[in-house]
Design a protein around this motif. Structure first.
Motif, PDB file in Angstrom:
ATOM      1  N   TYR A 213       1.013  -1.146  -0.029  1.00 31.80           N
ATOM      2  CA  TYR A 213      -0.092   0.017  -0.007  1.00 31.80           C
ATOM      3  C   TYR A 213       0.935   1.319   0.138  1.00 31.80           C
ATOM      4  O   TYR A 213       2.232   1.263  -0.245  1.00 31.80           O
ATOM      5  CB  TYR A 213      -0.829  -0.101   1.087  1.00 31.80           C
ATOM      6  CG  TYR A 213      -1.676  -1.177   1.418  1.00 31.80           C
ATOM      7  CD1 TYR A 213      -2.845  -1.659   0.766  1.00 31.80           C
ATOM      8  CD2 TYR A 213      -1.318  -2.267   2.222  1.00 31.80           C
ATOM      9  CE1 TYR A 213      -3.736  -2.526   0.675  1.00 31.80           C
ATOM     10  CE2 TYR A 213      -1.766  -3.469   2.193  1.00 31.80           C
ATOM     11  CZ  TYR A 213      -3.075  -3.608   1.427  1.00 31.80           C
ATOM     12  OH  TYR A 213      -3.843  -4.795   1.634  1.00 31.80           O
TER      13      TYR A 213
ATOM     14  N   LYS B 158      -5.963   1.298  -7.773  1.00 36.38           N
ATOM     15  CA  LYS B 158      -6.522   0.683  -6.565  1.00 36.38           C
ATOM     16  C   LYS B 158      -5.964   0.644  -5.371  1.00 36.38           C
ATOM     17  O   LYS B 158      -4.711   1.170  -5.352  1.00 36.38           O
ATOM     18  CB  LYS B 158      -7.104  -0.751  -6.784  1.00 36.38           C
ATOM     19  CG  LYS B 158      -7.978  -1.112  -7.922  1.00 36.38           C
ATOM     20  CD  LYS B 158      -8.379  -2.472  -8.257  1.00 36.38           C
ATOM     21  CE  LYS B 158      -9.392  -2.883  -9.276  1.00 36.38           C
ATOM     22  NZ  LYS B 158     -10.551  -1.812  -9.159  1.00 36.38           N
ATOM     23  N   PHE B 159      -6.674   0.662  -4.165  1.00 35.19           N
ATOM     24  CA  PHE B 159      -5.757   0.704  -3.082  1.00 35.19           C
ATOM     25  C   PHE B 159      -4.862  -0.119  -2.734  1.00 35.19           C
ATOM     26  O   PHE B 159      -3.574   0.163  -2.371  1.00 35.19           O
ATOM     27  CB  PHE B 159      -6.796   0.349  -1.678  1.00 35.19           C
ATOM     28  CG  PHE B 159      -6.466   0.448  -0.231  1.00 35.19           C
ATOM     29  CD1 PHE B 159      -5.628   1.385  -0.071  1.00 35.19           C
ATOM     30  CD2 PHE B 159      -6.897  -0.604   0.442  1.00 35.19           C
ATOM     31  CE1 PHE B 159      -5.229   1.405   1.388  1.00 35.19           C
ATOM     32  CE2 PHE B 159      -6.310  -0.671   1.894  1.00 35.19           C
ATOM     33  CZ  PHE B 159      -5.576   0.498   2.265  1.00 35.19           C
TER      34      PHE B 159
ATOM     35  N   GLN C  35     -14.793   5.395  -6.308  1.00 33.61           N
ATOM     36  CA  GLN C  35     -14.121   4.356  -5.389  1.00 33.61           C
ATOM     37  C   GLN C  35     -12.640   4.691  -5.450  1.00 33.61           C
ATOM     38  O   GLN C  35     -12.175   4.440  -4.289  1.00 33.61           O
ATOM     39  CB  GLN C  35     -14.210   3.191  -6.395  1.00 33.61           C
ATOM     40  CG  GLN C  35     -15.614   2.401  -6.346  1.00 33.61           C
ATOM     41  CD  GLN C  35     -15.678   1.426  -7.332  1.00 33.61           C
ATOM     42  OE1 GLN C  35     -14.722   0.588  -7.675  1.00 33.61           O
ATOM     43  NE2 GLN C  35     -17.060   1.241  -7.833  1.00 33.61           N
TER      44      GLN C  35
ATOM     45  N   ALA D 147      -9.731   5.028  -2.282  1.00 33.99           N
ATOM     46  CA  ALA D 147      -8.359   4.517  -2.138  1.00 33.99           C
ATOM     47  C   ALA D 147      -7.451   5.526  -2.046  1.00 33.99           C
ATOM     48  O   ALA D 147      -6.353   5.286  -1.392  1.00 33.99           O
ATOM     49  CB  ALA D 147      -8.235   3.758  -3.325  1.00 33.99           C
TER      50      ALA D 147
ATOM     51  N   ASN E 169      -4.744   5.682   1.134  1.00 28.83           N
ATOM     52  CA  ASN E 169      -3.322   5.496   0.692  1.00 28.83           C
ATOM     53  C   ASN E 169      -2.621   7.040   1.033  1.00 28.83           C
ATOM     54  O   ASN E 169      -1.280   6.892   1.539  1.00 28.83           O
ATOM     55  CB  ASN E 169      -3.192   5.312  -0.476  1.00 28.83           C
ATOM     56  CG  ASN E 169      -2.938   3.726  -0.722  1.00 28.83           C
ATOM     57  OD1 ASN E 169      -2.462   3.079  -0.007  1.00 28.83           O
ATOM     58  ND2 ASN E 169      -3.595   3.144  -1.960  1.00 28.83           N
TER      59      ASN E 169
ATOM     60  N   PRO F 244      -7.739   1.838   7.112  1.00 25.84           N
ATOM     61  CA  PRO F 244      -8.018   0.639   6.757  1.00 25.84           C
ATOM     62  C   PRO F 244      -8.371  -0.273   7.793  1.00 25.84           C
ATOM     63  O   PRO F 244      -7.933  -0.276   8.709  1.00 25.84           O
ATOM     64  CB  PRO F 244      -6.966  -0.006   5.622  1.00 25.84           C
ATOM     65  CG  PRO F 244      -5.790   0.912   6.178  1.00 25.84           C
ATOM     66  CD  PRO F 244      -6.226   2.162   6.779  1.00 25.84           C
TER      67      PRO F 244
ATOM     68  N   ASP G  82     -11.014  -2.294   0.326  1.00 26.80           N
ATOM     69  CA  ASP G  82     -10.961  -0.954  -0.441  1.00 26.80           C
ATOM     70  C   ASP G  82     -12.693  -0.637  -0.696  1.00 26.80           C
ATOM     71  O   ASP G  82     -12.820   0.250  -1.387  1.00 26.80           O
ATOM     72  CB  ASP G  82     -10.395  -1.071  -1.859  1.00 26.80           C
ATOM     73  CG  ASP G  82     -10.866  -2.038  -2.694  1.00 26.80           C
ATOM     74  OD1 ASP G  82     -11.882  -2.874  -2.136  1.00 26.80           O
ATOM     75  OD2 ASP G  82     -10.614  -2.305  -3.783  1.00 26.80           O
TER      76      ASP G  82
END
Length: 765
Positions: free
Chosen positions: A105, A113-114, A449, A453, A457, A560, A577
């Motif tokens: 990550y 994406k995450f 989305q 993410a 991050n 998370p 995610d």
């Protein structure tokens, strides 16, 4: 035979010990920059210093002085990871090989994406043109977080040089981080972090800097557009928010407030008498935030340019002439924020904005954009800083240095006032001066989305205060995305529900778009927006406490699941995610797909209160949950004691209005709350209160952690579910708690505001 066989390893080199605990500094082929105080002298492209400090047996300082162009080693911090480094021409490649079940990550707001597996990224601050340029981002964070079997370690590459990141996903996973030297000295410095995840985040902030505390209004709802084109439009907008009973804390002034897009000027036809206008807005609890781009128009009738040219504060070409770019006002020069006189010059000119009553500064185009609407590679700009440093060596630091100059502007013109700075571009360390937003996104479910993410991050890369443009700035990728006509009611409603839990909450849209205020989407979306905005303000004291923890501990606000549940079941991985924790005690599952009537998610271990129904449910399993447009899964951890307030029309008016603690009983109670004056720098001198709360189903204990500020309240309200109450009936108080969204059967009490550690008795019924 391996190409790295028989090369030098860490075990054969000098290792000394150094604080802080859990950090190893590895330097390959370094030059001697040490001074007598043990702190490294740094050039701008190596931003973070290292102090040897106290000794600790669990810390390492490894200096690889082989003088060779290649080496290989197994890192002492994790036996399953192999490190290689190789220099070829103008590139240095760092390679890591690790187990196939390792997860990666970080990398801040890089797109994608995450989970970073299988991603390639260009780590160079760049105008992505609504994310149409693949693998690029407005900001750069060369920080990687590795997770395997509930264990964590991390890597920070201490260089502002451009780099390529490539994370392959195969049976044996690998990471390649390739730095472009561009004639820079042959030196590579990396920090490695070990320990549990909270310890890693704390140590990262120890290296890159502790976060600022923004003023309380920064946590409210902000409305923006490119552009609200007159002072009367801004004033009308604020009145409409109040008429609609919608909370609002700030309105943004985009480039049309300026005279011919010239920074530090006002259009005297459309934005005359802004001091009066801002005073009227302040009476409504609304502030303005003005955009300040770094490009300075080249014009003989423009004092910012003529004085800057005379004082030699602009970036140069290699020939020694001022560099010429082209942005909104046409031909432009760029301040050289890497010189002290340019920073002082820039800070001084903010007087023209602050004297008109503006409260915050919005730094845009600070990648920096050198040639607007051009496919231009900044590596080839020929621009230099401080007459000798190539721009590409320090490009990724330019936004940070502008923010640093803006902090000086606040100190000079608004002394004692807590700064609010929002930046598009950033590098690790920006948290000391500003928050960031993720740049010019576009209206799509995929971008919704990616909003989550990116913020997750960013939090794992050291930036706690961040967010994305709610509703999407553009309509799609690329320059034609600037035109946005269609209204997607469902998408806007879902984005408001997600945005309300992000640290920074702002709606923003492009010049050639339909209006994007909540009421423009119809009555249903208006009601959803109002409910969502008021809910955010209810939890404002909790969010503010998380900001304090972010400053003190480096812990992100939005986390998370594995942050607090490192050994979480593998069946949770597909949902990491799609949900998140706000601090430790609030669990949110936003709806990020269209036309959803039911959503599946992994509920973390333990007992949780369903916020929508008040019922309890035991987690550590997959849950299927019905949703409608105005609802989404929201849970509170059993045992949590959360500071809340009764929402008003702005954040500052809300915070101390019926300040309360919501108690969600369990066998063990835990919580904390932080309070100060909400908008001054007094907190930096210890002028605040911090309380730790603990207890059980039978008692509630307040433990004083810090008591350096007198709270403007004599009572604290306690809210308890219907089957619990305070033992001492004299505290019971009938209150209208509908504004808190608490169930109607909850009890409310007024207890004395704690002035020292105290204990209250509870009992079940």
């Amino acid at each position: 035979m391996s190409p790295h066989q028989n090369l030098p390893s860490v075990e054969n080199l000098h290792i000394s010990q150094s604080d802080p605990k859990g950090i190893m500094r590895l330097s390959w082929n370094p030059k001697d920059h040490k001074t007598g105080d043990g702190v490294t002298h740094l050039t701008p492209d190596q931003p973070f210093a290292w102090s040897e400090g106290k000794k600790s047996a669990k810390n390492f300082f490894a200096s690889i002085v082989s003088g060779q162009d290649e080496f290989s080693t197994t890192l002492p911090l994790c036996s399953f990871t192999k490190l290689t480094a190789q220099k070829k021409g103008d590139l240095i490649s760092i390679g890591l090989e690790f187990a196939s079940d390792c997860r990666i990550y970080g990398l801040g707001a890089a797109p994608g994406k995450f989970l970073r597996l299988g991603q390639k990224q260009q780590l160079m601050n760049f105008d992505t043109n609504f994310y149409s340029v693949p693998e690029t981002s407005y900001s750069t964070f060369p920080f990687y977080l590795f997770s395997i079997h509930g264990n964590f370690w991390a890597m920070l590459v201490n260089s502002s040089l451009p780099a390529r990141s490539d994370v392959t996903c195969s049976n044996e996973r690998s990471l390649s981080h390739t730095l472009e030297l561009h004639g820079n000295r042959d030196e590579l410095v990396i920090y490695f972090f070990t320990g549990d995840l909270p310890s890693i985040m704390k140590n990262l902030s120890a290296i890159t800097g502790r976060a600022m505390m923004p003023p309380i209004w920064a946590l409210g709802y902000h409305q923006s557009r490119w552009s609200y084109k007159s002072a009367s439009e801004v004033l009308t907008l604020a009145k409409q928010f109040r008429k609609m009973r919608l909370p609002l804390d700030a309105i943004y002034l985009d480039i049309h407030y300026m005279d011919r897009y010239r920074v530090f000027t006002w259009n005297q036809k459309r934005f005359a008498n802004m001091k009066i206008v801002n005073n009227q807005l302040l009476e409504m609890g609304v502030r303005t935030v003005a955009i300040v781009d770094p490009g300075v128009a080249i014009a003989d009738d423009y004092l910012v340019h003529t004085q800057g040219k005379h004082q030699q504060i602009f970036c140069k070409q290699e020939s020694g002439e001022n560099f010429i770019g082209k942005v909104w006002p046409g031909a432009t020069h760029f301040p050289d924020f890497f010189t002290r006189k340019a920073q002082s010059f820039w800070a001084a000119w903010h007087y023209e904005i602050f004297k008109e009553g503006v409260s915050g500064i919005w730094n845009d185009m600070n990648d920096p954009v050198l040639l607007l609407k051009k496919d231009f590679d900044p590596r080839k700009s020929g621009m230099v800083h401080d007459r000798r440093t190539p721009h590409i060596h320090v490009r990724n630091l330019y936004a940070n240095k502008q923010a640093e100059a803006t902090i000086e502007a606040f100190a000079r013109w608004l002394p004692g006032q807590r700064p609010f700075i929002l930046s598009r571009s950033a590098f690790p360390g920006m948290q000391k001066w500003a928050g960031i937003w993720t740049g010019d996104n576009y209206a799509s479910w995929d971008q919704l989305q990616e909003n989550l993410a990116m913020v997750l991050n960013l939090g794992l890369s050291g930036i706690g205060f961040s967010g994305a443009d709610v509703g999407g700035f553009a309509s799609r990728k690329g320059i034609f995305g600037i035109v946005k006509i269609a209204h997607n009611r469902e998408l806007f409603a879902r984005w408001m529900q997600l945005g309300a839990w992000m640290p920074f909450f702002r709606a923003h849209t492009s010049l050639f778009s339909t209006r994007q205020e909540p009421w423009t989407f119809g009555n249903e979306v208006l009601e959803i927006s109002r409910k969502t905005m008021l809910r955010r303000l209810k939890f404002l004291p909790y969010l503010y406490t998380l900001l304090f923890e972010n400053r003190k501990l480096g812990s992100p606000l939005i986390r998370p699941l594995f942050y607090h549940y490192p050994n979480i079941s593998q069946e949770a991985y597909p949902y990491l995610d799609k949900s998140f924790l706000v601090g430790e005690y609030i669990f949110v599952v936003p709806v990020m797909e269209s036309q959803i009537q039911e959503i599946s998610f992994f509920l973390p271990p333990g007992t949780w209160y369903d916020y929508n129904t008040g019922k309890t449910i035991v987690g550590d399993s997959i849950i299927r949950y019905p949703v409608s447009l105005d609802s989404y899964p929201l849970f509170i951890k059993a045992g949590a004691v959360l500071p809340v307030c009764r929402p008003e029309s702005s954040a500052k008016d809300s915070f101390y209005h019926q300040f309360a603690l919501n108690i969600y009983p369990d066998s063990e109670l835990r919580g904390s709350f932080y309070c100060d004056d909400l908008d001054s720098l007094g907190y930096t001198q210890g002028q605040y209160q911090h309380w730790q709360i603990s207890g059980s189903s039978e008692s509630l204990r307040f433990q004083k952690k810090h008591l350096g500020y007198k709270i403007p309240l004599k009572k604290i309200i306690l809210h308890l579910p219907g089957n619990f109450q305070l033992h001492d009936a004299q505290f019971k108080k009938r209150l209208d708690i509908s504004g808190y969204e608490n169930p109607s059967d909850w009890h409310s009490y007024k207890a004395p505001w704690p002035e020292k550690s105290m204990e209250l008795q509870l009992k079940g019924t």
